[in-house]
Design a protein around this motif. Structure first.
Motif, PDB file in Angstrom:
ATOM      1  N   ARG A 148       0.821  -1.209   0.000  1.00  0.00           N
ATOM      2  CA  ARG A 148       0.000   0.000   0.000  1.00  0.00           C
ATOM      3  C   ARG A 148       0.855   1.259   0.000  1.00  0.00           C
ATOM      4  O   ARG A 148       0.517   2.257  -0.643  1.00  0.00           O
ATOM      5  N   TYR A 151       2.054   1.782  -3.532  1.00  0.00           N
ATOM      6  CA  TYR A 151       0.947   2.287  -4.344  1.00  0.00           C
ATOM      7  C   TYR A 151       0.773   3.794  -4.115  1.00  0.00           C
ATOM      8  O   TYR A 151       0.662   4.585  -5.057  1.00  0.00           O
ATOM      9  N   ALA A 159      -4.429   5.341  -5.726  1.00  0.00           N
ATOM     10  CA  ALA A 159      -4.512   4.459  -4.565  1.00  0.00           C
ATOM     11  C   ALA A 159      -5.817   4.678  -3.810  1.00  0.00           C
ATOM     12  O   ALA A 159      -6.462   3.724  -3.363  1.00  0.00           O
TER      13      ALA A 159
END
Length: 273
Positions: A148, A151, A159
């Motif tokens: 994450r 991203y 995202a």
């Protein structure tokens, strides 16, 4: 050198820092937020002075105050995107103002210079435990949020559209950055913390590899820079923070020059062939 306990403590702390700093720094660099490291470094000085004047642990104080400032930066950055470039100077001025006011008031019973320039003499076993705890928590959090964070680093808006909780993760990342800054302050000092976070990453980026390779190289260069700076500063009798910064700058210059020499050599070989 190794017969002294303070040097053994400093080397252990430096090893932890050399892994933690680039692990956080790579995401700051990729998101073009390198100056946040410098701002949080100055915020940590305010946390240190507030802790010292109230007889608290300076590393814990630096972490708490820096984490609050990091959260405040993220809050303002999302609320005032058009004036985002003004947020960092405001936080920096506020933090430096607090630090200078306390340091000049005469209320400090200890010398805060070691936090400005770094000092291997000030590292205690308690500090080692705090650095280890914050370091392990930070690295585990980075591992847990790894995909994450990547991203978000490459495209924050995409995202968010994909369902990543960008705002929450950004706040968590600011706390991680605060941890990296606060645990580094003992060795390298406030004035050069940001260089320890960004320069190993900048060096690794010269090799133009993928994300994982860049991260691994960042850690390797961080270990080389910090350890070399620590050992050489001991024998030269200078502050480790400043000398480590010089070693880091020298390292990245050598890599850039080496790349240019390599390119010229390849072109010469092609022409000769």
């Amino acid at each position: 050198m190794f017969r002294y306990e303070f040097m053994r403590n400093a080397i252990i702390v430096s090893a932890l820092i050399s892994v933690l700093a680039p692990s956080i720094g790579i995401f700051l660099v990729l998101r073009r937020l390198s100056m946040i490291g410098d701002t949080l470094a100055h915020a940590s000085l305010a946390g240190v002075t507030l802790s010292l004047v109230s007889a608290r642990n300076p590393v814990v104080g630096a972490f708490v105050f820096t984490a609050v400032c990091g959260g405040f930066i993220e809050l303002l950055r999302t609320r005032f995107r058009k004036n985002a470039d003004l947020i960092l100077p405001i936080i920096l001025a506020f933090s430096v103002g607090i630090a200078i006011t306390i340091m000049s008031s005469g209320r400090l019973r200890v010398n805060a210079d070691s936090f400005l320039f770094g000092s291997i003499l000030t590292v205690t076993r308690t500090d080692m435990a705090l650095v280890a705890a914050l370091g392990v928590i930070s690295v585990l959090t980075v591992v847990f949020l790894y995909h994450r964070l990547i991203y978000i680093a490459y495209d924050e808006e995409a995202a968010a559209i994909a369902g990543v909780r960008v705002r929450i993760i950004n706040y968590v990342f600011m706390v991680l950055s605060a941890a990296a800054v606060s645990v580094t302050i003992r060795i390298v000092g406030v004035l050069v913390i940001s260089s320890m976070i960004t320069l190993p990453v900048a060096t690794a980026l010269q090799f133009e590899g993928g994300f994982k390779r860049t991260l691994i190289l960042s850690v390797i260069f961080s270990v080389i820079y910090i350890m070399a700076g620590l050992v050489l500063s001991y024998y030269l009798g200078v502050a480790p923070g400043g000398f480590t910064a010089l070693v880091s700058v020298a390292g990245i210059i050598l890599i850039i020059m080496g790349k240019k020499v390599h390119k010229h050599a390849i072109r010469a070989l092609k022409r000769a062939g």
